[in-house]
Structures are given as structure tokens and as C-alpha cells.
Motif scaffolding. Structure first.
Motif, PDB file in Angstrom:
ATOM      1  N   GLY A 156       0.786  -1.227   0.000  1.00 56.19           N
ATOM      2  CA  GLY A 156       0.000   0.000   0.000  1.00 56.19           C
ATOM      3  C   GLY A 156       0.822   1.284   0.000  1.00 56.19           C
ATOM      4  N   LYS A 157       2.155   1.146   0.062  1.00 60.39           N
ATOM      5  CA  LYS A 157       3.009   2.341   0.062  1.00 60.39           C
ATOM      6  C   LYS A 157       3.297   2.783  -1.375  1.00 60.39           C
ATOM      7  CE  LYS A 157       3.237   2.483   4.451  1.00 60.39           C
ATOM      8  NZ  LYS A 157       2.510   3.548   5.159  1.00 60.39           N
ATOM      9  N   VAL A 158       3.703   4.034  -1.501  1.00 60.46           N
ATOM     10  CA  VAL A 158       4.064   4.570  -2.816  1.00 60.46           C
ATOM     11  C   VAL A 158       5.574   4.411  -2.987  1.00 60.46           C
ATOM     12  CG1 VAL A 158       4.190   6.650  -4.237  1.00 60.46           C
ATOM     13  CG2 VAL A 158       2.151   6.204  -2.844  1.00 60.46           C
ATOM     14  N   ALA A 159       5.981   3.670  -4.025  1.00 57.52           N
ATOM     15  CA  ALA A 159       7.411   3.434  -4.263  1.00 57.52           C
ATOM     16  C   ALA A 159       7.821   4.068  -5.589  1.00 57.52           C
ATOM     17  CB  ALA A 159       7.697   1.934  -4.285  1.00 57.52           C
ATOM     18  N   LEU A 160       8.990   4.684  -5.584  1.00 55.40           N
ATOM     19  CA  LEU A 160       9.560   5.249  -6.812  1.00 55.40           C
ATOM     20  C   LEU A 160      10.910   4.583  -7.056  1.00 55.40           C
ATOM     21  CD1 LEU A 160       9.702   7.377  -9.108  1.00 55.40           C
ATOM     22  CD2 LEU A 160      10.763   8.935  -7.445  1.00 55.40           C
ATOM     23  N   VAL A 161      11.065   3.985  -8.239  1.00 53.19           N
ATOM     24  CA  VAL A 161      12.334   3.390  -8.636  1.00 53.19           C
ATOM     25  C   VAL A 161      12.956   4.323  -9.672  1.00 53.19           C
ATOM     26  CG1 VAL A 161      13.455   1.377  -9.671  1.00 53.19           C
ATOM     27  CG2 VAL A 161      11.442   1.068  -8.203  1.00 53.19           C
ATOM     28  N   VAL A 162      14.168   4.768  -9.439  1.00 53.10           N
ATOM     29  CA  VAL A 162      14.837   5.649 -10.400  1.00 53.10           C
ATOM     30  C   VAL A 162      15.923   4.829 -11.093  1.00 53.10           C
ATOM     31  CG1 VAL A 162      15.879   7.914 -10.766  1.00 53.10           C
ATOM     32  CG2 VAL A 162      14.392   7.549  -8.788  1.00 53.10           C
ATOM     33  N   GLY A 163      15.757   4.606 -12.383  1.00 52.19           N
ATOM     34  CA  GLY A 163      16.620   3.711 -13.170  1.00 52.19           C
ATOM     35  C   GLY A 163      15.803   2.495 -13.581  1.00 52.19           C
ATOM     36  N   ARG A 164      16.114   1.939 -14.760  1.00 51.78           N
ATOM     37  CA  ARG A 164      15.326   0.806 -15.269  1.00 51.78           C
ATOM     38  C   ARG A 164      16.212  -0.232 -15.961  1.00 51.78           C
ATOM     39  NH1 ARG A 164      12.337   3.469 -20.575  1.00 51.78           N
ATOM     40  NH2 ARG A 164      14.118   4.736 -21.194  1.00 51.78           N
ATOM     41  N   SER A 165      17.398  -0.472 -15.389  1.00 54.18           N
ATOM     42  CA  SER A 165      18.299  -1.463 -15.986  1.00 54.18           C
ATOM     43  C   SER A 165      17.802  -2.879 -15.685  1.00 54.18           C
ATOM     44  CB  SER A 165      19.708  -1.286 -15.435  1.00 54.18           C
ATOM     45  OG  SER A 165      19.717  -1.584 -14.052  1.00 54.18           O
ATOM     46  N   GLN A 166      18.357  -3.830 -16.466  1.00 55.45           N
ATOM     47  CA  GLN A 166      18.078  -5.256 -16.277  1.00 55.45           C
ATOM     48  C   GLN A 166      18.551  -5.705 -14.892  1.00 55.45           C
ATOM     49  OE1 GLN A 166      17.067  -5.779 -19.346  1.00 55.45           O
ATOM     50  NE2 GLN A 166      16.140  -7.769 -18.899  1.00 55.45           N
ATOM     51  N   LEU A 167      19.643  -5.080 -14.458  1.00 52.87           N
ATOM     52  CA  LEU A 167      20.325  -5.450 -13.220  1.00 52.87           C
ATOM     53  C   LEU A 167      19.585  -4.958 -11.988  1.00 52.87           C
ATOM     54  CD1 LEU A 167      23.166  -6.663 -13.801  1.00 52.87           C
ATOM     55  CD2 LEU A 167      24.133  -4.612 -12.795  1.00 52.87           C
ATOM     56  N   PHE A 168      18.996  -3.769 -12.111  1.00 46.73           N
ATOM     57  CA  PHE A 168      18.393  -3.171 -10.917  1.00 46.73           C
ATOM     58  C   PHE A 168      16.954  -2.675 -11.105  1.00 46.73           C
ATOM     59  CE2 PHE A 168      17.476   0.829  -8.690  1.00 46.73           C
ATOM     60  CZ  PHE A 168      17.109   0.256  -7.479  1.00 46.73           C
ATOM     61  N   GLY A 169      16.753  -1.639 -11.888  1.00 46.57           N
ATOM     62  CA  GLY A 169      15.461  -0.941 -11.885  1.00 46.57           C
ATOM     63  C   GLY A 169      14.270  -1.804 -12.278  1.00 46.57           C
ATOM     64  N   ARG A 170      14.407  -2.561 -13.371  1.00 46.18           N
ATOM     65  CA  ARG A 170      13.262  -3.370 -13.832  1.00 46.18           C
ATOM     66  C   ARG A 170      12.877  -4.431 -12.801  1.00 46.18           C
ATOM     67  NH1 ARG A 170      12.146  -2.392 -19.503  1.00 46.18           N
ATOM     68  NH2 ARG A 170      13.710  -0.887 -20.137  1.00 46.18           N
ATOM     69  N   PRO A 171      13.854  -5.265 -12.357  1.00 50.61           N
ATOM     70  CA  PRO A 171      13.443  -6.248 -11.342  1.00 50.61           C
ATOM     71  C   PRO A 171      13.031  -5.605 -10.011  1.00 50.61           C
ATOM     72  CG  PRO A 171      15.821  -6.391 -11.791  1.00 50.61           C
ATOM     73  CD  PRO A 171      15.233  -5.492 -12.825  1.00 50.61           C
ATOM     74  N   MET A 172      13.623  -4.457  -9.661  1.00 50.42           N
ATOM     75  CA  MET A 172      13.219  -3.778  -8.411  1.00 50.42           C
ATOM     76  C   MET A 172      11.752  -3.373  -8.475  1.00 50.42           C
ATOM     77  SD  MET A 172      14.706  -2.598  -5.486  1.00 50.42           S
ATOM     78  CE  MET A 172      13.399  -3.462  -4.687  1.00 50.42           C
ATOM     79  N   SER A 173      11.335  -2.825  -9.619  1.00 48.37           N
ATOM     80  CA  SER A 173       9.943  -2.373  -9.730  1.00 48.37           C
ATOM     81  C   SER A 173       8.993  -3.567  -9.680  1.00 48.37           C
ATOM     82  CB  SER A 173       9.731  -1.533 -10.990  1.00 48.37           C
ATOM     83  OG  SER A 173       9.877  -2.323 -12.147  1.00 48.37           O
ATOM     84  N   ALA A 174       9.407  -4.711 -10.287  1.00 50.01           N
ATOM     85  CA  ALA A 174       8.551  -5.904 -10.254  1.00 50.01           C
ATOM     86  C   ALA A 174       8.427  -6.433  -8.823  1.00 50.01           C
ATOM     87  CB  ALA A 174       9.118  -6.986 -11.175  1.00 50.01           C
ATOM     88  N   LEU A 175       9.536  -6.463  -8.084  1.00 54.47           N
ATOM     89  CA  LEU A 175       9.497  -6.957  -6.695  1.00 54.47           C
ATOM     90  C   LEU A 175       8.585  -6.089  -5.831  1.00 54.47           C
ATOM     91  CD1 LEU A 175      13.258  -7.844  -6.132  1.00 54.47           C
ATOM     92  CD2 LEU A 175      11.337  -9.413  -5.814  1.00 54.47           C
ATOM     93  N   LEU A 176       8.697  -4.769  -5.987  1.00 57.53           N
ATOM     94  CA  LEU A 176       7.875  -3.863  -5.171  1.00 57.53           C
ATOM     95  C   LEU A 176       6.399  -3.994  -5.569  1.00 57.53           C
ATOM     96  CD1 LEU A 176      10.331  -0.834  -5.152  1.00 57.53           C
ATOM     97  CD2 LEU A 176       9.590  -2.104  -3.121  1.00 57.53           C
ATOM     98  N   ASN A 177       6.155  -4.177  -6.858  1.00 53.73           N
ATOM     99  CA  ASN A 177       4.784  -4.397  -7.332  1.00 53.73           C
ATOM    100  C   ASN A 177       4.234  -5.688  -6.744  1.00 53.73           C
ATOM    101  OD1 ASN A 177       2.421  -4.121  -8.881  1.00 53.73           O
ATOM    102  ND2 ASN A 177       3.323  -5.216 -10.620  1.00 53.73           N
ATOM    103  N   ASN A 178       5.044  -6.763  -6.793  1.00 51.29           N
ATOM    104  CA  ASN A 178       4.609  -8.050  -6.242  1.00 51.29           C
ATOM    105  C   ASN A 178       4.360  -7.949  -4.732  1.00 51.29           C
ATOM    106  OD1 ASN A 178       4.885  -9.097  -8.797  1.00 51.29           O
ATOM    107  ND2 ASN A 178       6.778 -10.212  -8.399  1.00 51.29           N
TER     108      ASN A 178
END
Ligand SMILES: NC(=O)C1=CN([C@@H]2O[C@H](COP(=O)(O)OP(=O)(O)OC[C@H]3O[C@@H](n4cnc5c(N)ncnc54)[C@H](OP(=O)(O)O)[C@@H]3O)[C@@H](O)[C@H]2O)C=CC1
Ligand SMILES: Nc1nc(=O)c2c([nH]1)NC[C@@H]1CN(c3ccc(C(=O)N[C@@H](CCC(=O)O)C(=O)O)cc3)C=[N+]21
Length: 281
Positions: A156-178
Motif C-alpha cells: 500500500g506504500k508509494v514506491a519510486l524506482v529511479v533507473g530501469r536497468s536489467q540489473l536493478f530498476g526493472r526487477p526492483m519495480s517488479a518486486l515492489l509491485n509483487n
């Protein structure tokens, strides 16, 4: 008061468990590491990973892959490691030499050997929140372990991921979404004024862009949790992407650089490796 998220401390707890798990296996655990020997950062980080692995009882096989190689030749190397019963996990250290198509190489790693969780199959499983076991990219998975250790609420929190690399940003956003956060991803084409507004709104900010002190404390929401993935060298010192000093008193929690996300990345990579050994024994 701003509290530090002590990655070095939490990494030690994970590493101790990993070493214990290694002793319970009847086969040696071996991580193959493909890296560019001409890249100084890779030399440094691969050395750190191999030394830590050795301490936990995990063998490493460091394989230099220079600029004379092609995407096809590196894929052939990965395929031979996929077929090698003595290899538990494979890590392709980024960046490879210019001209080698890194993402194709990541995806050549067999899912059951993908210690760093960068291949298309396991990233697709992450994106789909799959029920079967799969490995997750070490850096964002390490961030989740750190958030969980400190009981930082995500749902329920608002998360902002800055960067969208294969290594960090993309999987980080998926984990936070999950994990049921409301997630926004900012990147190179995010207007600075838009980024400022997004930052003011975010309860959790995770930054990995590679620009020293890119995010200033004044732009954060009071009470935010700040995850700094950046690993830049300024005047010979490891420096993050967040201006640490200006975040004091504004962020409730922040990861230091060094001693934050970095040790968690290495601990998670080795944790993933022993998990693969257990699953495939
Ligand atoms: N501590 C650790 O364990 C690790 C640290 N790192 C560090 O994290 C940093 C990022 O690494 P990595 O993800 O591999 O780097 P990449 O260069 O692959 O990605 C950088 C990302 O930042 C984005 N970006 C660049 N400029 C801006 C900007 N002005 N505003 C917003 N976004 C921007 C890029 O956007 P676009 O996609 O549009 O180009 C891209 O998505 C580096 O400092 C690296 O050393 C990385 C991995 C592990
Ligand atoms: N396939 C792949 N996977 C990666 O995970 C990967 C990669 N490629 N390429 C490069 C980046 C970078 N990276 C770091 C890991 C640990 C520290 C680390 O432990 N840093 C120490 C400090 C080190 C110092 O002081 O120089 C710390 O933060 O405390 C840093 C950076 C993994 N990366």
C-alpha cells in the motif's frame, strides 16, 4: 532522526546461513563468473565476490572474456557451462566488452543455473509473480531482504524506482509491485520537474542511475525510506546516487554507501547459488 539500513550487518546474517547450508550439501557448490578482464570495476567486484564465496565454502571459476570474443562465442561458453554438472550457478558480470550483446548472454544462462537472476526466463517469472521457485536479480532481491529485516512496510506504500536497468530498476519495480506497493519507474527521459514531484510523493525511493549525489534531501518526502544503489567513485571514495548528508533529518531510513546495498548484493548472489544447489541436487 534518520536511521541507517545496515547492509553489512544483514549481509553477515545471510552469509552465515549460506555457509551453514553449504555444509549440508554432499556436492561442492561452484559459481562460474564470466567477466571482462579489462574492466576495472569488474576486476574489483568479481574479486570481492570470489573472496566472499571462498569464505562461505563456495568455489568460483572466474572466466575472463575480452573484446576479442563475440556474442556467439560467449553464448557457446555459457552453453558449455549449462551442460557442465560441476557448475552450480553462472554469473555474467556486467558490463561485458563493447560489442558483446549482454542481454543475449544473460538469457543464454539456463534458468536452473541463473544465480544472478538476469535471464529472460526468470525475469519473466518475476514479472508474472510465478508460483514456482526462481532466482531474482541479486541487487533488488538484496534490497527486499534489507527492507524486510527492518520491517519497513511496503504493502500500500508509494514506491519510486529511479533507473530501469536489467540489473536493478526493472526487477526492483517488479518486486515492489509483487509486494503490493504502488510503483512508478523514472529514467533518463523523465522530466526533472516530474521527477521532483514523484520524489515528494514517494514513501520508498530506490535509486540506481550511476550519477553521484543525483538525488537531494530537499526533494524527498519527510519520513521516506531511501535505498541508494549507486556505486560511484568520487575523489577515490565510494559515493552513492543520493546526497547522503542532505537526506539526514528528512529520510527516516537510508542505506549508506559503502555498507548498504553492495554487501547485500554479494550475500544474495551467494544465497541464490546455494538455493540452486539445493533445488538441483
Ligand atoms: N551496489 C550494488 O550492488 C550495485 C550497484 N550498481 C550501481 O548502480 C548504478 C546503476 O547501475 P546500472 O543499473 O547497472 O546502470 P545502467 O547504466 O545500466 O542504468 C542506469 C539507469 O539510470 C537511468 N538514468 C540515467 N540518467 C538518468 C537521469 N538523469 N534521470 C533518471 N534516470 C536516469 C537510465 O535510464 P535509461 O534506461 O533511460 O537509459 C538507466 O535506466 C551504478 O552506479 C552502478 O555502479 C549496480 C548494480 C549493483
Ligand atoms: N551481473 C552483474 N551482477 C551484479 O550484481 C553487478 C554487475 N553485474 N556489475 C556491476 C555491479 C556492481 N556491483 C556491486 C556489488 C557489490 C558492491 C559492494 O560490495 N560495494 C561495497 C564497497 C566497495 C568499495 O568500497 O569500493 C559496499 O557498498 O559496501 C558494489 C557493487 C554488482 N554488480
Amino acid at each position: 532522526m534518520t536511521e541507517l539500513l545496515d547492509g553489512a550487518k544483514v549481509a553477515k546474517i545471510i552469509n552465515d546461513k549460506t555457509a551453514q547450508r553449504v555444509t549440508k550439501l554432499d556436492k561442492p557448490v561452484t559459481l562460474a563468473v564470466i567477466y571482462d578482464p579489462d574492466n576495472e570495476g569488474s576486476q574489483l567486484y568479481v574479486g570481492m565476490k570470489s573472496r566472499k564465496a571462498a569464505k562461505l565454502g563456495i568455489q568460483t571459476r572466474d572466466i575472463p572474456v575480452g573484446a576479442d570474443e563475440t556474442t556467439d562465442s560467449v553464448i557457446a561458453l555459457v552453453e558449455s557451462l549449462n551442460a557442465d554438472d560441476d557448475v552450480t550457478g553462472i554469473l555474467v558480470q556486467s558490463p561485458l566488452a563493447k560489442g558483446i550483446k549482454e542481454r543475449q548472454v544473460f538469457s543464454a544462462v539456463a534458468p536452473q543455473k541463473d544465480a544472478d537472476g538476469l535471464g529472460a526466463t526468470v525475469q519473466g517469472m518475476l514479472f508474472g509473480d510465478a508460483l514456482e521457485p526462481y532466482t531474482v536479480a541479486a541487487t533488488p532481491q538484496g534490497v527486499m531482504s534489507l527492507l524486510n529485516y527492518y520491517h519497513i512496510p511496503i504493502k500500500g506504500k508509494v514506491a519510486l524506482v529511479v533507473g530501469r536497468s536489467q540489473l536493478f530498476g526493472r526487477p526492483m519495480s517488479a518486486l515492489l509491485n509483487n509486494a503490493d506497493a504502488t510503483v512508478t519507474v523514472a529514467h533518463r527521459y523523465t522530466e526533472p520537474a516530474v521527477l521532483k514531484r514523484l520524489l515528494k510523493f514517494a514513501d520508498i525511493v530506490a535509486v540506481g542511475v550511476g550519477i553521484p549525489n543525483f538525488i537531494k534531501g530537499e526533494d524527498l518526502k519527510q519520513g521516506a525510506t531511501v535505498i541508494d544503489v549507486g556505486m560511484n567513485v568520487v575523489d577515490g571514495k565510494a559515493t552513492g546516487d543520493v546526497d547522503f548528508d542532505s537526506a539526514q533529518g528528512i529520510a527516516d531510513f537510508i542505506t549508506p554507501v559503502p555498507g548498504g546495498v553492495g554487501p547485500m548484493t554479494i550475500a544474495t548472489l551467494l544465497e541464490n547459488t546455494v538455493t540452486l544447489a539445493e533445488l538441483n541436487q
